[in-house]
Scaffold this motif. Sequence first.
Motif, mmCIF file in Angstrom:
data_model
loop_
_atom_site.group_PDB
_atom_site.id
_atom_site.type_symbol
_atom_site.label_atom_id
_atom_site.label_comp_id
_atom_site.label_asym_id
_atom_site.label_seq_id
_atom_site.Cartn_x
_atom_site.Cartn_y
_atom_site.Cartn_z
ATOM 1 N N PHE A 42 2.065 12.920 -6.210
ATOM 2 C CA PHE A 42 0.857 12.268 -6.641
ATOM 3 C C PHE A 42 0.743 12.334 -8.172
ATOM 4 C CE2 PHE A 42 -1.436 13.142 -2.343
ATOM 5 C CZ PHE A 42 -0.720 12.120 -1.776
ATOM 6 N N ASN A 43 -0.179 13.096 -8.683
ATOM 7 C CA ASN A 43 -0.446 13.055 -10.120
ATOM 8 C C ASN A 43 0.069 14.270 -10.878
ATOM 9 O OD1 ASN A 43 -2.131 10.471 -10.560
ATOM 10 N ND2 ASN A 43 -2.862 11.347 -8.640
ATOM 11 N N THR A 44 1.003 14.963 -10.271
ATOM 12 C CA THR A 44 1.617 16.119 -10.918
ATOM 13 C C THR A 44 3.105 15.851 -11.069
ATOM 14 O OG1 THR A 44 -0.003 17.633 -9.972
ATOM 15 C CG2 THR A 44 2.089 18.586 -10.665
ATOM 16 N N ALA B 15 -1.293 -3.929 -11.233
ATOM 17 C CA ALA B 15 -1.369 -3.167 -9.984
ATOM 18 C C ALA B 15 -2.612 -3.506 -9.181
ATOM 19 C CB ALA B 15 -1.335 -1.677 -10.305
ATOM 20 N N ALA C 247 4.251 -2.811 -7.623
ATOM 21 C CA ALA C 247 3.395 -2.929 -8.814
ATOM 22 C C ALA C 247 2.568 -1.667 -8.928
ATOM 23 C CB ALA C 247 2.490 -4.150 -8.691
ATOM 24 N N GLY C 248 2.550 -1.081 -10.122
ATOM 25 C CA GLY C 248 1.790 0.154 -10.304
ATOM 26 C C GLY C 248 2.295 1.291 -9.444
ATOM 27 N N ILE D 281 3.160 0.993 -6.335
ATOM 28 C CA ILE D 281 2.725 0.765 -4.958
ATOM 29 C C ILE D 281 3.359 -0.520 -4.441
ATOM 30 C CG2 ILE D 281 0.702 0.392 -3.476
ATOM 31 C CD1 ILE D 281 -0.975 1.846 -5.575
ATOM 32 N N ALA E 46 -4.731 -2.862 -1.866
ATOM 33 C CA ALA E 46 -4.043 -2.761 -0.577
ATOM 34 C C ALA E 46 -3.944 -1.308 -0.136
ATOM 35 C CB ALA E 46 -2.646 -3.386 -0.674
ATOM 36 N N LYS E 47 -3.790 -0.414 -1.097
ATOM 37 C CA LYS E 47 -3.649 0.997 -0.758
ATOM 38 C C LYS E 47 -4.997 1.662 -0.486
ATOM 39 C CE LYS E 47 -1.426 5.294 -1.981
ATOM 40 N NZ LYS E 47 -0.512 5.184 -0.849
ATOM 41 N N MET F 262 11.152 5.757 -14.941
ATOM 42 C CA MET F 262 10.781 4.633 -14.071
ATOM 43 C C MET F 262 9.289 4.679 -13.762
ATOM 44 S SD MET F 262 12.255 1.976 -12.675
ATOM 45 C CE MET F 262 13.910 2.070 -11.974
ATOM 46 N N ALA G 97 13.348 9.258 -12.607
ATOM 47 C CA ALA G 97 11.999 9.223 -12.055
ATOM 48 C C ALA G 97 10.966 9.245 -13.172
ATOM 49 C CB ALA G 97 11.780 10.416 -11.117
ATOM 50 N N GLY H 104 0.786 -1.228 0.000
ATOM 51 C CA GLY H 104 0.000 0.000 0.000
ATOM 52 C C GLY H 104 0.818 1.278 0.000
ATOM 53 N N TRP H 105 2.057 1.227 0.495
ATOM 54 C CA TRP H 105 2.873 2.436 0.423
ATOM 55 C C TRP H 105 3.201 2.711 -1.048
ATOM 56 C CZ3 TRP H 105 7.179 2.281 4.795
ATOM 57 C CH2 TRP H 105 6.539 2.250 6.046
ATOM 58 N N GLY H 106 3.299 3.964 -1.393
ATOM 59 C CA GLY H 106 3.536 4.355 -2.777
ATOM 60 C C GLY H 106 2.436 5.286 -3.206
ATOM 61 N N ALA H 107 2.685 6.094 -4.212
ATOM 62 C CA ALA H 107 1.712 7.109 -4.583
ATOM 63 C C ALA H 107 1.671 7.320 -6.079
ATOM 64 C CB ALA H 107 2.036 8.429 -3.874
ATOM 65 N N PRO H 108 0.828 6.537 -6.763
ATOM 66 C CA PRO H 108 0.696 6.774 -8.196
ATOM 67 C C PRO H 108 0.090 8.137 -8.455
ATOM 68 C CG PRO H 108 -1.036 5.316 -7.417
ATOM 69 C CD PRO H 108 -0.144 5.609 -6.241
ATOM 70 N N LEU H 109 0.413 8.733 -9.584
ATOM 71 C CA LEU H 109 1.200 8.246 -10.690
ATOM 72 C C LEU H 109 2.546 8.934 -10.781
ATOM 73 C CD1 LEU H 109 -1.510 7.699 -13.376
ATOM 74 C CD2 LEU H 109 0.366 6.177 -12.903
ATOM 75 N N TYR H 110 2.722 10.091 -10.145
ATOM 76 C CA TYR H 110 4.000 10.783 -10.301
ATOM 77 C C TYR H 110 4.780 10.885 -9.001
ATOM 78 C CZ TYR H 110 2.342 11.382 -14.964
ATOM 79 O OH TYR H 110 1.884 11.130 -16.217
ATOM 80 N N ALA H 111 4.383 10.082 -8.023
ATOM 81 C CA ALA H 111 5.255 9.876 -6.865
ATOM 82 C C ALA H 111 5.307 8.379 -6.610
ATOM 83 C CB ALA H 111 4.746 10.633 -5.652
ATOM 84 N N LYS H 112 5.342 7.614 -7.697
ATOM 85 C CA LYS H 112 5.406 6.159 -7.581
ATOM 86 C C LYS H 112 6.600 5.753 -6.730
ATOM 87 C CE LYS H 112 3.245 4.350 -11.819
ATOM 88 N NZ LYS H 112 3.527 3.802 -13.171
ATOM 89 N N ASP I 210 8.587 3.285 -7.051
ATOM 90 C CA ASP I 210 9.787 2.932 -7.839
ATOM 91 C C ASP I 210 10.403 4.169 -8.495
ATOM 92 O OD1 ASP I 210 7.410 2.908 -9.253
ATOM 93 O OD2 ASP I 210 7.795 1.029 -10.308
ATOM 94 N N ALA I 211 9.570 5.114 -8.901
ATOM 95 C CA ALA I 211 10.097 6.330 -9.511
ATOM 96 C C ALA I 211 10.862 7.158 -8.482
ATOM 97 C CB ALA I 211 8.957 7.157 -10.115
ATOM 98 N N GLU I 212 10.344 7.205 -7.270
ATOM 99 C CA GLU I 212 11.022 7.963 -6.222
ATOM 100 C C GLU I 212 12.344 7.295 -5.853
ATOM 101 O OE1 GLU I 212 9.112 10.579 -3.866
ATOM 102 O OE2 GLU I 212 8.409 10.905 -5.919
#
Lengths: 359, 359, 359, 359
Positions: free
Chosen positions: B3-5, B107, A280-281, A283, B113-114, B234, B231, A216-224, A226-228
């Motif tokens: 998030f999405n930005t 995902a 995944a995704g 998250i 889960a999130k 990824m 980032a 559940g940790w993670g924040a799609p879509l631009y703070a993913k 894996d991206a972070e």
Amino acid sequence: MSFNTFGHVFRFTTWGESHGPAIGAVVDGCPPGIPLSETDIQPWLDQRRPGTSRFTTQRQEPDQVRILSGVFEGRTTGTPISLMIENVDQRSKDYSEVAKAYRPGHADYAYDAKYGFRDYRGGGRSSARETASRVAAGAVARCVIPEVTITAWVEAIGGDAIDPANFDVAEIGRNPFFCPDAQAAARWETLVDAARKSGSSLGAIVACAATGVPAGWGAPLYAKLDAELAAACMGINAVKGVEIGDGFGAATLRGEDNADPMRPGADGPEFLANHAGGIAGGIATGQPVTLRVAFKPTSSILTPVATISPTGEAAEIATRGRHDPCVGIRGVPVVEAMVALVLADQKLLHHAQCGGGIG
Amino acid sequence: MSFNTFGHVFRFTTWGESHGPAIGAVVDGCPPGIPLSETDIQPWLDQRRPGTSRFTTQRQEPDQVRILSGVFEGRTTGTPISLMIENVDQRSKDYSEVAKAYRPGHADYAYDAKYGFRDYRGGGRSSARETASRVAAGAVARCVIPEVTITAWVEAIGGDAIDPANFDVAEIGRNPFFCPDAQAAARWETLVDAARKSGSSLGAIVACAATGVPAGWGAPLYAKLDAELAAACMGINAVKGVEIGDGFGAATLRGEDNADPMRPGADGPEFLANHAGGIAGGIATGQPVTLRVAFKPTSSILTPVATISPTGEAAEIATRGRHDPCVGIRGVPVVEAMVALVLADQKLLHHAQCGGGIG
Amino acid sequence: MSFNTFGHVFRFTTWGESHGPAIGAVVDGCPPGIPLSETDIQPWLDQRRPGTSRFTTQRQEPDQVRILSGVFEGRTTGTPISLMIENVDQRSKDYSEVAKAYRPGHADYAYDAKYGFRDYRGGGRSSARETASRVAAGAVARCVIPEVTITAWVEAIGGDAIDPANFDVAEIGRNPFFCPDAQAAARWETLVDAARKSGSSLGAIVACAATGVPAGWGAPLYAKLDAELAAACMGINAVKGVEIGDGFGAATLRGEDNADPMRPGADGPEFLANHAGGIAGGIATGQPVTLRVAFKPTSSILTPVATISPTGEAAEIATRGRHDPCVGIRGVPVVEAMVALVLADQKLLHHAQCGGGIG
Amino acid sequence: MSFNTFGHVFRFTTWGESHGPAIGAVVDGCPPGIPLSETDIQPWLDQRRPGTSRFTTQRQEPDQVRILSGVFEGRTTGTPISLMIENVDQRSKDYSEVAKAYRPGHADYAYDAKYGFRDYRGGGRSSARETASRVAAGAVARCVIPEVTITAWVEAIGGDAIDPANFDVAEIGRNPFFCPDAQAAARWETLVDAARKSGSSLGAIVACAATGVPAGWGAPLYAKLDAELAAACMGINAVKGVEIGDGFGAATLRGEDNADPMRPGADGPEFLANHAGGIAGGIATGQPVTLRVAFKPTSSILTPVATISPTGEAAEIATRGRHDPCVGIRGVPVVEAMVALVLADQKLLHHAQCGGGIG
């Protein structure tokens, strides 16, 4: 993430140059009430500290951290935690050579191109010395995520990799290479020594696994997540590549070989594989978060290299003096710190949006 | 980035799900006075559009973009540019199977889960359909950096790589694989067809080069050009690895082999190599910015995979219906878009701190 | 703007508590090449420094600032500028009373409600001492906007206002009240003395004008120049109101009386009035940017006030010891600093989007 | 907060011009699982909608909102919520006059100074029409903070204030002025009618109270609750002043008259006064959060005003056609929306750092 600040709600800002009076980090957004003192931070700095073996730079820096704010009666107050490390061994050497010619592979030319001039002493702001601030901040981050265990190690030096069959986590702390394979560690002693003596340098791959990261940790879509992690690790000095889970290996697989099947388990879902590296995704899935980081060979070498001067004339430069023959080795605690910093931030971001206590 | 930005001063925010009425992006911080119309955006969307060959998903989406704001009399006004793409082919298929079992590699489980629940139709928000918004925003970014040329291509599919000796940039647009090597393209036709017919999927590596990036763009230490690119890439669906320049290869090199020597040139400094991929210390050196991105094989495959249901029971799932046999192929315009978005942002950040006109 | 960081591209982060070893600010995003030394900062700190007259707190703090990074050979390098001010006069007084009862008007109760506990010594993080960090950072900001002149003054104390007819900018520096009206300054001497002796305190209004702000700075819609100024000033300790131009007075006017007519002038447009305070649509018009800030009376007073203890019992508290009888007076350099910090940030934001040199 | 995005973790981005095809907002960071449909948003838009009485502009806009993403099966999914409102009554009037002369008090000149040109139709991006997007986003924010009740009203028009003794919250919805004093509402009918008929306009003061805000929300030092509210409200079109609690009145008080004494109560601490407006040190105290906002008179008036043309020649302009005689009236739902948006963001920020469920 902007300029010299990293993170969204658990954030840190670093400052300081290699040869200024001090370096430091301000950690903001830390939850209140967490026990914290210098003794929680110092051990991690000691891992990164130079001069502890002949396989790292001989600059002597005690790297003693001081907490200047944000802690009262042994606990965090929720206000900014200012961490400062004084520079002690600013050897009063002659930097005129570095001032007069750009060191290839270093940031010298790029900094001048951007800012018009630079603090050339010891690399100034672009020195790997700044990573001490990251390690200090990362030590605070670890206290925010007690549910997570982060372990990094060196997986290969100069193309010579460990044998996974020999992997022993206890071995990592027993040799100067953070190497989990005792046989590889023995080989690397010879390898790195040879590079050091010849004034050359070697690249390395650092691997890292974080267990206990809740799904559940993670924040799609631009703070993913894996991206972070990719940004966090690619931003470490000398890093040129980052992969999550199977990474580039996954690009050679077929779908059925890359799947991570699931089944019901005693304590919730169980995965039968972890090609995805626990994400995944963007998250976390609850599996170990795994990643690999490629460090280029230290750019400071004795072999003279063609270059130019700030005024554009042809020149040649060789880096004499103290340097790490394989900067990837001391990258291990830095990778761990960056992973901790990302996870602490993502934990708080998750709580912001989806609730959950401080834990 | 939150998030999405994505982005600092040139920023975009995306919204929309695979099976909602539309998807879109709001581009903020764009310089004023730049000529812009739908015809500047549509060609890039057409490159990413599904259904153009048998090697991509057969979902039929015209992906017609509309500019809803921020442009007046054919030029950007400096206010937010709202881009919208209607979803047309939301096949009214039965999603009960996807609702009832988590698709491994997707995902699905992580979103539940999130968030506790999810829009399961076509992957909802985690669908690669979202990347159309990125491509649209990226088309605007390109207009902000006319000095830069960005070219991406597929370098390998399922482990079968191009021969660098055959590299022909003109070939990229002539085959359905964005492949610069005509011979490889011919091989891939068979390879991808076989995967498609067997209901399997293949991973891929996408490479990208941005030429014309001026020395000086980039923002150390936590908005480094390479960290931002890492980032950005990824965070693309299905990406598991990113490398800059020699990347993981650099980890096997010695310092003298990894150096990028310089010499005076007719138009300023010349580099004799580009192991660094055009970035040093997080700042562009003026050389081509080069990177490679690893795409895992599409997770949707016909082979049944063990999984669990949202309520935790054992299940099995196979993904019938439309999907890309190699999602990396359509990743090419997405990688280009993300690189453009990072560079536009870094250009403006550079102007903020160090001056310079809109150019 | 987030937690302890202010600004978008020209940003500063402050840290430190009233009774910790030091306080400080990290200024990030500063353009390179700007001449800067401690002597550019110290005079502004001296204006805010306590203990300079009997009308301010008698805490003795030299407020000596040190630049720890970001400056090389007398010029900014573009990297973070770390500013530190040691706390010297942390009187080892007994804080048990403050620990045992919430001081009404102070942040004591609110901090405990938020964080569960607090550093109660001298107000900890919520002490007005933190504003020294703002003034230090503001001094750097002033160097970024040499085209702008910022002047603030006290316009009223305890309801006793200056006479605009007596306004003399030169008078501001001649009295301990930053008062531009010599007659009002004389009256305030009696007024503030009486409040001080009786252990009471007085509110004040601080006015500020920034001339030389070029038309065009500002960033609609959610980084509007007036909105940023409002946040910057409302965030100063003890501030309860902010108005731009005619402010609340404008709410009583008719449209024709509130208009700022324009006519062609020798050097571009001329305005015949400035009800708007130099800002329209969140963007500077080129007129002086004017604002007024309301400071409440210092909450620390000798009169006992009913309150509760951290454990919820009834209590009573009176604040003995050092405090400002009118905290608004020392608010003048703080308002100036915050205005400078907003304008420097907006200048760089404007250059990011719309171009323009460092100037 | 940056350009066209507001908020830290609960954020919204608006787009659109007065005379474009549509306007909208993207709300990001919303907690998942919250029931939401257009019917939760439309009533608030209807309050702000023009053309509902003769005291507002006669532009006819149904302001029908559509949710384009982020909601599935009637509940928020945690992904971005895209809200769109089509512009219907873009009267095809002749805007050549507005194109040819800057309207004093409007943003015309400032936008041109910043961007070089502008969409002049109906004020383009600077039109108060954008506030519909805020109201729509604010309606989502309200769903995130069900524990809070936000009520705003008009306190004075053209200097004619309500009598606090007549305050009746039920009255607010019974007259076209959001006036809680029936007698004042009757007077205002005459007052505003006269202004409307004479082509003049009137300023107004809007007051707002938010009850149920838990002690502890707020984020010192640079995301203080009062600073964020100040920015949020000062950024509304036509606003020139913001005060919290006693505001400018506090500047005239003595410390003992401004204190908010506390005592133990049945359900926790009780306050005996609320001069502070429910905020101390930037953190909520649990009392009602109170604030007042000054709206200038509508700048569009029939009286001709001296101005200049974009090319710098002297001109004169009078605004014929549809406009609000007192823009502050329709400011009421906008102030409520901005307060809701700040509080939702602060709630989530508080949860990020200090824990707590979604509630």
